[in-house]
Design an enzyme around this catalytic site. Structure first.
Site, PDB file in Angstrom:
ATOM      1  N   CYS A  39      -1.498  22.466  11.062  1.00  0.00           N
ATOM      2  CA  CYS A  39      -0.217  22.994  11.519  1.00  0.00           C
ATOM      3  C   CYS A  39       0.328  24.024  10.521  1.00  0.00           C
ATOM      4  CB  CYS A  39       0.797  21.859  11.687  1.00  0.00           C
ATOM      5  SG  CYS A  39       1.364  21.148  10.131  1.00  0.00           S
ATOM      6  N   LYS A  90       0.838  -1.210   0.000  1.00  0.00           N
ATOM      7  CA  LYS A  90       0.000   0.000   0.000  1.00  0.00           C
ATOM      8  C   LYS A  90       0.869   1.256   0.000  1.00  0.00           C
ATOM      9  CE  LYS A  90       0.035   1.456   4.601  1.00  0.00           C
ATOM     10  NZ  LYS A  90       0.062   2.832   5.165  1.00  0.00           N
ATOM     11  N   ASN A  91       2.074   1.183   0.606  1.00  0.00           N
ATOM     12  CA  ASN A  91       2.961   2.343   0.593  1.00  0.00           C
ATOM     13  C   ASN A  91       3.523   2.632  -0.795  1.00  0.00           C
ATOM     14  OD1 ASN A  91       2.667   2.913   3.318  1.00  0.00           O
ATOM     15  ND2 ASN A  91       4.420   1.671   3.927  1.00  0.00           N
ATOM     16  N   ARG A 117      -1.350  11.573   4.944  1.00  0.00           N
ATOM     17  CA  ARG A 117      -0.335  12.540   4.483  1.00  0.00           C
ATOM     18  C   ARG A 117      -0.139  12.496   2.974  1.00  0.00           C
ATOM     19  NH1 ARG A 117       2.813  13.973   8.799  1.00  0.00           N
ATOM     20  NH2 ARG A 117       3.325  15.785   7.545  1.00  0.00           N
ATOM     21  N   ASP A 126       8.394   0.125  10.855  1.00  0.00           N
ATOM     22  CA  ASP A 126       7.146  -0.642  10.849  1.00  0.00           C
ATOM     23  C   ASP A 126       7.347  -2.106  11.212  1.00  0.00           C
ATOM     24  OD1 ASP A 126       5.794   1.622  10.181  1.00  0.00           O
ATOM     25  OD2 ASP A 126       5.494   1.120   8.076  1.00  0.00           O
TER      26      ASP A 126
END
Length: 323
Positions: A121, A26-27, A97, A309
């Site tokens: 932020c 998925k990354n 993100r 991870d």
């Protein structure tokens, strides 16, 4: 409302045996989908995970700005003939993100990008400043208004960029934005994770010119246009490590289909140091218990170090170690 009857029922105390197949990473798949926005032609991704929340969010973001995306089993097809909006809604952009990675495609195709600031932020308070600083070096003008980054550029121009830390996201953002920039971009202290190499391979198939050096230097020569491409997403190394730890910790014997040795070298060395056993096959890796586990001190690091991870599943394995 959440389903109050939902629960996990675990009957423990049994060694795990059998075979399991890891899905596409998925990354990698999320970033590949973002990269497909660089062309108005069709892009096809095989071995794509299709029920992963980050990929679903990325799909929703891309569709909100004009992409036509379809899932068929493990194949994802995306076409973005036109960018219908350069504005990313907060309800989508703040879910993960990923949104900041759309800056390059939006700037290159529309000249503008409006991206929600993660969590509200300001610039510099979180690692996203690596992204913003790098985009400014490529010729982008950035302002902040109403918790949005407003990015504008008539065109992007190559530049020399050095990252203070080899951030994976910032490296991906710079690569994606530089492929269609004018001139050459030299990125130093870049991240070199397998998912980044997968992104580079896909972009090369699209027509990009990207060189990788051994000293964390990546050079991108901007091209005039990219075309569609077909690509197979790499297997998920996080899944592979998680299944491996579960099999070993339960004193079992499991075969992980599609686990790739090249992407797991540091993990495999660590398994061997603690007394775990494995056997590399052509189509995967077998992990099996064969004696007590040893204690070990591990420090996570950027690739090719021990992946952050991997820490969580490895802690489970270490509960079974002596010492």
């Amino acid at each position: 409302m959440p389903d109050t009857d939902s629960k996990f029922l675990i009957n423990g105390g049994k060694p795990l045996h059998g075979k399991v197949k890891v899905s596409g990473a998925k990354n990698s798949a999320t970033k590949l989908l973002v990269a497909s926005l660089l062309t108005d032609k069709e892009c096809i991704f095989h071995n794509s995970p299709n029920k992963i929340s980050d990929l679903i969010v990325t799909k929703d973001i891309c569709e909100s700005i004009g992409s036509d995306i379809k899932f068929t089993e493990n194949t994802l097809t995306s076409v973005t003939g036109q960018i219908s909006s350069s504005h990313i809604r907060k309800d989508l952009g703040n879910k993960n993100r990923i949104a900041i990675l759309l800056a390059g495609p939006l700037l290159l195709r529309t000249g503008k990008a409006e991206i929600p600031v993660p969590g509200g932020c300001k610039i510099g308070t979180r690692p996203v400043n690596f992204h913003i600083d790098s985009l400014e070096k490529l010729g982008c003008h950035v302002t902040v208004k109403d918790d949005y980054y407003i990015l504008e550029a008539d065109s992007l121009k190559g530049n020399n960029i050095n990252l203070n830390y080899p951030s994976v996201g910032a490296t991906e953002n710079i690569i994606i934005a530089s492929t269609l920039s004018k001139g050459r971009t030299i990125l130093t202290n870049a991240a070199v994770e397998p998912e980044i190499i997968d992104l580079i391979k896909f972009l090369q198939k699209m027509g990009a010119i990207i060189e990788i050096s051994t000293d964390r230097k990546i050079t991108i020569e901007g091209v005039d246009k990219l075309h569609g491409a077909e690509h197979t997403v790499i297997p998920d190394r996080n899944q592979a490590a998680s299944f491996a730890c579960a099999g070993l910790a339960s004193k079992g014997d499991i075969f992980i289909e599609n686990a790739i040795q090249d992407d797991l070298i540091t993990f495999l060395n660590t398994v061997r140091r603690v007394g775990g056993k494995y056997e590399v096959k052509d189509n995967g890796i077998r992990f099996f218990y064969d004696g007590d586990f040893n204690s070990i001190a591990i420090e996570t690091n950027v690739h090719p170090g021990f992946m952050t991870d991997w820490q969580q599943p490895f802690v489970i394995l270490m509960t079974q170690a002596k010492g």
